[in-house]
Motif scaffolding. Structure first.
Motif, short mmCIF file in Angstrom:
data_model
loop_
_atom_site.label_atom_id
_atom_site.label_comp_id
_atom_site.label_asym_id
_atom_site.label_seq_id
_atom_site.Cartn_x
_atom_site.Cartn_y
_atom_site.Cartn_z
N ALA A 253 -7.66 -55.50 2.38
CA ALA A 253 -9.05 -55.45 1.56
C ALA A 253 -10.12 -54.32 2.13
O ALA A 253 -10.66 -53.91 1.55
CB ALA A 253 -9.82 -56.99 2.03
N GLN A 254 -10.11 -54.36 3.59
CA GLN A 254 -10.73 -53.23 4.37
C GLN A 254 -10.15 -51.93 3.93
O GLN A 254 -10.99 -50.98 3.79
CB GLN A 254 -10.58 -53.48 5.87
N MET A 255 -8.99 -51.85 3.53
CA MET A 255 -8.55 -50.26 3.13
C MET A 255 -8.85 -50.00 1.66
O MET A 255 -8.81 -48.68 1.58
CB MET A 255 -7.12 -50.36 3.09
N ILE A 256 -9.01 -51.04 0.73
CA ILE A 256 -9.59 -50.57 -0.50
C ILE A 256 -10.55 -49.37 -0.54
O ILE A 256 -10.33 -48.34 -1.53
CB ILE A 256 -9.85 -51.99 -1.19
N SER A 257 -11.70 -49.56 0.02
CA SER A 257 -12.84 -48.51 -0.01
C SER A 257 -12.37 -47.32 0.38
O SER A 257 -12.52 -46.22 -0.21
CB SER A 257 -14.10 -49.00 0.50
N PHE A 258 -11.42 -47.32 1.42
CA PHE A 258 -10.80 -46.06 2.17
C PHE A 258 -9.96 -45.37 0.94
O PHE A 258 -10.17 -44.14 0.60
CB PHE A 258 -9.99 -46.38 3.17
N LEU A 259 -9.03 -46.16 0.30
CA LEU A 259 -8.17 -45.77 -0.80
C LEU A 259 -8.87 -45.34 -2.05
O LEU A 259 -8.28 -44.25 -2.57
CB LEU A 259 -7.08 -46.70 -1.01
N ASN A 260 -9.86 -46.00 -2.31
CA ASN A 260 -10.60 -45.73 -3.65
C ASN A 260 -11.22 -44.20 -3.67
O ASN A 260 -11.56 -43.83 -4.82
CB ASN A 260 -11.65 -46.88 -3.85
N SER A 261 -11.47 -43.81 -2.60
CA SER A 261 -12.11 -42.51 -2.66
C SER A 261 -11.06 -41.41 -3.20
O SER A 261 -11.86 -40.27 -3.67
CB SER A 261 -12.36 -42.08 -1.33
N GLY A 262 -9.85 -41.27 -3.30
CA GLY A 262 -8.98 -40.59 -3.87
C GLY A 262 -8.44 -39.46 -2.96
O GLY A 262 -9.33 -39.01 -2.00
#
Length: 230
Positions: free
Chosen positions: A179-188
């Protein structure tokens, strides 16, 4: 040159100095004392560049240098466990910190496990990679690098609709930190590259040779300490 760059060069020099003494524990003790003096001298040099206020206490500043040495030592170990170069890992940690990710190394280790499981045919991770459209093997059937897979995952997450399916995929591939990684991965991947460039400009990049030298230097100090305790 940044502080990390200066320290990195120092650690490489210290490792070179240490190379001829590895066969003898007594020599390891001597090099520990000698290189500690080298650190103090280098601290004084850096202090002149930073100004008197930054080095109000010589002992305190030496502690900062040692802290940086320990950080590079840990970076060498973390890079080895994740399969990502120290340069890439140190820069990606900067990007991750901006996204609120506390422990990128742990997340990457879980990703590596998920890749391995998927390669062996374990259904959940294999289905998650398939749903995201991310290949874990190359044309020859060999497992791709962690860094390449991570970059593909960032583009996949950036284009994937937010919701339960994305959250589930993140948790399958990254475990509790999903869940914490989603914002990190969403950046592209484009944002990843820009963030890595920024980290390099800030002097946050840790060179492989500097990290390995710091690791070796700490090992020499530990050996010297044990020798003195005998």
């Amino acid at each position: 040159m940044s502080m990390l760059g200066t320290l990195g060069s120092l650690f490489v020099d210290l490792r070179a100095n240490a190379a001829g003494f590895q066969s003898d524990m007594g020599r390891a003790a001597r090099i520990a004392a000698k290189e500690s003096e080298a650190i103090r001298k280098k601290a004084a040099e850096i202090g002149k560049a930073l100004g008197a206020a930054a080095v109000a206490g010589g002992v305190a500043f030496t502690a900062i240098v040692k802290q940086q040495l320990n950080a590079q030592d840990q970076m060498a170990k973390l890079a080895r466990s994740t399969g990502v170069s120290t340069e890439a890992l140190s820069e990606l940690q900067h990007v991750a910190s901006l996204s609120g990710v506390d422990d990128l190394g742990k997340s990457l280790n879980k990703l590596n496990k998920s890749v391995g499981d998927a390669a062996r045919g374990v259904k959940e991770p294999a289905d998650a990679f398939k749903a995201l459209g991310v290949e874990i093997t190359d044309a020859e059937g060999k497992i791709r690098s962690t860094e390449d897979i991570l970059y593909d995952l960032t583009d996949a997450f950036a284009s994937y609709e937010d919701g339960a399916a994305k959250s589930t995929a993140a948790q399958i591939l990254f475990g509790r930190s999903g869940a914490q990684m989603i914002s990190f991965l969403n950046s592209g991947s484009a944002a990843f590259r820009e963030g890595r460039k920024e980290a390099a400009e800030f002097g946050l990049t840790v060179r492989q040779d500097a990290a390995e030298a710091a690791e070796q230097f700490n090992d020499d100090l530990a050996r010297g300490q044990r020798r003195r305790e005998l």
